[in-house]
Every structure is written in C-alpha cells, then in structure tokens.
Design a protein around this motif. Structure first.
Motif, mmCIF file in Angstrom:
data_model
loop_
_atom_site.group_PDB
_atom_site.id
_atom_site.type_symbol
_atom_site.label_atom_id
_atom_site.label_comp_id
_atom_site.label_asym_id
_atom_site.label_seq_id
_atom_site.Cartn_x
_atom_site.Cartn_y
_atom_site.Cartn_z
ATOM 1 N N LYS A 141 21.947 47.179 5.175
ATOM 2 C CA LYS A 141 21.970 47.348 3.717
ATOM 3 C C LYS A 141 22.407 48.770 3.375
ATOM 4 C CE LYS A 141 20.387 43.199 3.443
ATOM 5 N NZ LYS A 141 21.282 42.098 3.049
ATOM 6 N N LYS A 142 22.639 48.993 2.099
ATOM 7 C CA LYS A 142 23.148 50.292 1.653
ATOM 8 C C LYS A 142 22.038 51.286 1.334
ATOM 9 C CE LYS A 142 27.435 48.389 -0.293
ATOM 10 N NZ LYS A 142 28.282 48.273 -1.510
ATOM 11 N N PHE A 143 20.807 50.973 1.673
ATOM 12 C CA PHE A 143 19.700 51.898 1.428
ATOM 13 C C PHE A 143 18.774 51.873 2.638
ATOM 14 C CE2 PHE A 143 18.347 47.766 0.041
ATOM 15 C CZ PHE A 143 17.002 47.686 0.356
ATOM 16 N N ASP A 144 17.905 52.851 2.696
ATOM 17 C CA ASP A 144 16.977 52.981 3.819
ATOM 18 C C ASP A 144 15.808 52.021 3.591
ATOM 19 O OD1 ASP A 144 15.767 53.815 6.102
ATOM 20 O OD2 ASP A 144 15.154 55.783 5.354
ATOM 21 N N GLN A 145 15.846 50.879 4.260
ATOM 22 C CA GLN A 145 14.843 49.840 4.031
ATOM 23 C C GLN A 145 13.474 50.255 4.578
ATOM 24 O OE1 GLN A 145 16.252 45.601 4.550
ATOM 25 N NE2 GLN A 145 17.817 46.624 5.775
ATOM 26 N N THR A 146 12.446 49.756 3.914
ATOM 27 C CA THR A 146 11.077 49.963 4.380
ATOM 28 C C THR A 146 10.721 48.908 5.420
ATOM 29 O OG1 THR A 146 10.409 50.897 2.249
ATOM 30 C CG2 THR A 146 8.660 50.081 3.671
ATOM 31 N N ILE A 147 10.121 49.338 6.509
ATOM 32 C CA ILE A 147 9.646 48.425 7.546
ATOM 33 C C ILE A 147 8.212 48.036 7.202
ATOM 34 C CG2 ILE A 147 9.259 48.074 10.001
ATOM 35 C CD1 ILE A 147 12.169 48.496 9.230
ATOM 36 N N GLU A 148 7.967 46.744 7.111
ATOM 37 C CA GLU A 148 6.649 46.251 6.720
ATOM 38 C C GLU A 148 6.065 45.366 7.817
ATOM 39 O OE1 GLU A 148 7.439 44.138 3.141
ATOM 40 O OE2 GLU A 148 7.639 45.944 1.920
ATOM 41 N N VAL A 149 4.756 45.297 7.840
ATOM 42 C CA VAL A 149 4.059 44.420 8.765
ATOM 43 C C VAL A 149 3.054 43.600 7.960
ATOM 44 C CG1 VAL A 149 2.270 46.124 9.322
ATOM 45 C CG2 VAL A 149 2.770 44.299 10.926
ATOM 46 N N ALA A 150 2.988 42.306 8.275
ATOM 47 C CA ALA A 150 2.043 41.389 7.631
ATOM 48 C C ALA A 150 1.110 40.850 8.712
ATOM 49 C CB ALA A 150 2.771 40.255 6.932
ATOM 50 N N VAL A 151 -0.173 41.151 8.579
ATOM 51 C CA VAL A 151 -1.166 40.759 9.580
ATOM 52 C C VAL A 151 -2.104 39.737 8.953
ATOM 53 C CG1 VAL A 151 -2.916 41.568 11.200
ATOM 54 C CG2 VAL A 151 -1.028 43.071 10.541
ATOM 55 N N ARG A 152 -2.213 38.593 9.606
ATOM 56 C CA ARG A 152 -3.134 37.557 9.126
ATOM 57 C C ARG A 152 -4.416 37.625 9.947
ATOM 58 N NH1 ARG A 152 -2.506 30.950 9.323
ATOM 59 N NH2 ARG A 152 -4.305 30.489 8.002
ATOM 60 N N LEU A 153 -5.523 37.865 9.259
ATOM 61 C CA LEU A 153 -6.814 38.021 9.922
ATOM 62 C C LEU A 153 -7.671 36.778 9.730
ATOM 63 C CD1 LEU A 153 -7.626 41.663 8.771
ATOM 64 C CD2 LEU A 153 -6.507 40.946 10.877
ATOM 65 N N ASN A 154 -8.578 36.574 10.639
ATOM 66 C CA ASN A 154 -9.489 35.418 10.583
ATOM 67 C C ASN A 154 -10.692 35.765 9.693
ATOM 68 O OD1 ASN A 154 -10.636 32.938 11.086
ATOM 69 N ND2 ASN A 154 -11.477 33.522 13.068
ATOM 70 N N ILE A 155 -10.402 36.029 8.415
ATOM 71 C CA ILE A 155 -11.441 36.395 7.455
ATOM 72 C C ILE A 155 -11.267 35.574 6.190
ATOM 73 C CG2 ILE A 155 -11.672 38.755 8.325
ATOM 74 C CD1 ILE A 155 -9.953 39.677 5.964
ATOM 75 N N ASP A 156 -12.318 35.577 5.383
ATOM 76 C CA ASP A 156 -12.296 34.918 4.074
ATOM 77 C C ASP A 156 -12.593 35.986 3.020
ATOM 78 O OD1 ASP A 156 -12.383 33.326 1.867
ATOM 79 O OD2 ASP A 156 -14.066 32.075 2.525
ATOM 80 N N PRO A 157 -11.553 36.567 2.388
ATOM 81 C CA PRO A 157 -11.775 37.665 1.428
ATOM 82 C C PRO A 157 -12.641 37.274 0.229
ATOM 83 C CG PRO A 157 -9.467 37.517 2.057
ATOM 84 C CD PRO A 157 -10.135 36.280 2.570
ATOM 85 N N ARG A 158 -12.861 35.972 0.024
ATOM 86 C CA ARG A 158 -13.721 35.562 -1.090
ATOM 87 C C ARG A 158 -15.176 35.923 -0.834
ATOM 88 N NH1 ARG A 158 -11.899 29.410 -1.324
ATOM 89 N NH2 ARG A 158 -12.233 29.764 0.918
#
Length: 327
Positions: free
Chosen positions: A67-84
């Motif tokens: 791409k024409k810009f410096d992209q952000t590197i992201e990470v998505a982690v799925r945890l065995n939790i219930d945020p509710r």
C-alpha cells in the motif's frame, strides 16, 4: 432398505435441524470432526488454511500487495473468557518494548505537584477544571487520558464524551494515579486493550516499516501481559487462537503451539523446544541449574511425557508442603 444409510442419516439430521439434506451433509462432517478432535485426533478442516509459523508471519504479510502508506500491524487474540462476567472483563495496558510507531498525545487532568511532574514527563496538555471545560466544549486533540484520584469527580462531567472513545481514565488500567512519570511513559510506548463480547482482544503491535524482530518482540510483550491477567478458574486452552494482519491485508492464523511457547517467554521455535525437552529427559529432569522446570507451566509443554512428569512433580511438591506445614 434400498436407500443408503448415509442418505437416511442426512435426511434425519436435515429434518431435526430444519435444513435440506444437502446442508445436513456439512453438519455431519462438522460434527464428526468435532468428535474426533475431542478424542485427540488432529483433523484438518476442509477449506481452512494451515497455521502460519510465527517466523514466517511478517515475511508473508510483506509479500501481499503493498500500500501507499505505512500500515499498522495488528494482532487479534481470542481468549477462553466470558467478558460478560465481572471477573473476566479483561482490560489493561501493554507496554511495547519497540514502541507503537506513532506519536501518542497524552492529556493529564491534575493540579499542583502532579501537574508539574506530568509536564516534565512529556505530557501533551496538562490542566485541571479548565481542561475539563475545554473538553466539554469540544476540545479533543489528544489520544490518551490520565487523571489523579482527586480529579475523578470533576471528570464525571465529561464521562459521556471520553467513555465511548475509550479514553476515560480507569484505575484497573493504571491511568488513575499520582505517579505521572511512570504512567505517561507507559502510555507513550504502550497500547490499551479491552476484551470484546466474544473474548477477542485487538492490539496494534507495530508498523510495516518495523523490522520483523521488533514486531515479534512487541507480540511477545502483549501475550505475556494477557497471560499475567488470566482470571482464576479458566480452563485450557486459555489462548484459543491468534491472528496477525496488516491494516489492509488478509489475516494469518499463527501456530497455536508456538503462540503458547511465546506467551511463556520461551521463544517460538517448536523444534528447539523439543530438543530442550529431550535434553531434560536425558538428564532425568533433575538438572535445575541448566533447566529450571519448576517455574514452567506443564500445560505449555509440547511433550506429553514431560508434561505428565511435571504435573506429578508439582503434586508431590504440594503434598510435601502440606506435610511440612502440619509438622
């Protein structure tokens, strides 16, 4: 009797699920794969790509269309939790050793000595009630907020402005404090995160211009923070999955075994880990000077044999401590 058993089974499942028999075939395949996985049999789901080794993640992302810009590197982690649940509503601050790659503007709500300390620490803007009034009037030229405990009552006037943006100071994250130097330094080189409803946490870990080594160091720091915030009573696996991607690229599913190793600070090379475990087996698992296995979580060990040994070792150590306490 003339109809094959599989067709009868598809028709029965379709009637129970309320779907055509053709779709029921997919349900049967999914159910059979689930049963096999529960019995410990590794099944490669059709159409799902194999996991990417951590060492190959950044080179693969760089191979995508640039791409024409410096992209952000992201990470998505799925945890065995219930945020509710209140005890599993995870949120926190992860300090990235190599930084975020962007300038973070920090606003500090403080007066007196704390305000002077914040200015010396490099805060973008510092103020008391006058800053609260500016924010109330529409001033939002900052990215993070810090406040002293004495200013929290005044911040209730702008809670509806800061809250939806994720900027409201929170004592659980550490942004409500009198120690301005430490928290401002952490905010400038770190990222805040909050678990979504499905237990997924999105965290930026660098930029495309970062060297691969720096991105992986930031990833390791984030995983260590998540492990340190693990709620009590959570069953394995704690980290269900981990995906890495750039801002405008497809995501890569990282190898779960390597992610588990990296989260415990033991690198991400599975082969090196197996060699180390073989060395431990050859020494009888008694060489504490070379291998400190007492500090290793058995659930993160790749070798099943060594895992069982460490579990038994911890049980014996617990019994010994109980006997010493009774004596």
């Amino acid at each position: 009797d003339s109809e094959p058993k599989m067709s009868l089974l598809r028709r029965a499942v379709g009637q129970l699920a309320g779907v055509p028999s053709v779709q029921a075939h997919g349900l049967l395949r999914t159910a059979s794969c689930f049963v096999l996985q529960q019995r410990g049999v590794k099944v490669q789901v059709e159409g799902r790509k194999p996991p990417t080794p951590i060492a190959d993640a950044m080179p693969t992302i760089r191979s995508f269309k640039p791409k024409k810009f410096d992209q952000t590197i992201e990470v998505a982690v799925r945890l065995n939790i219930d945020p509710r649940k209140q005890d599993q509503a995870m949120r926190g601050l992860a300090v990235l050793p190599k930084g975020t790659g962007r300038n973070v503007r920090v606003a500090v709500f403080a007066t007196g000595p704390a305000a002077e300390e914040a200015k010396q620490a490099g805060a973008t803007i510092v103020g008391g009630n006058e800053l609260v009034d500016q924010v109330k009037g529409g001033f939002m030229e900052f990215d993070r907020c810090v406040a002293t405990p004495a200013m929290m009552q005044s911040l209730s006037k702008i809670a509806r402005i800061l809250g939806p943006r994720g900027m409201m100071p929170n004592p659980k994250v550490g942004t409500v404090t009198d120690n301005m130097t430490e928290v401002i330094g952490s905010l400038m080189s770190g990222v805040t995160f909050k678990a979504e409803k499905a237990g997924i946490i999105h965290v930026p870990i660098g930029k495309m211009s970062f060297p691969d080594k720096d991105v992986l160091e930031n990833l390791e720091a984030v995983l260590k923070v998540l492990v340190s915030l693990r709620p009590k009573g959570i069953k394995e696996p704690y980290i269900k999955s981990c995906y890495m991607s750039a801002a405008m690229s497809e995501s890569l599913r990282l190898d779960p075994e390597e992610v588990a190793l990296l989260a415990t600070g033991r690198g991400y090379d599975k082969e090196a880990q197996k060699e180390q475990e073989k060395l431990a087996a050859s020494t009888g698992w008694v060489d504490k000077a070379a291998l400190d296995w007492d500090s290793v979580d058995p659930k993160t060990v790749v070798s099943k044999k060594l895992r069982r040994y460490l579990e038994e070792r911890k049980k014996l150590a617990a019994k010994r401590q109980e006997q010493e306490a009774k004596a």
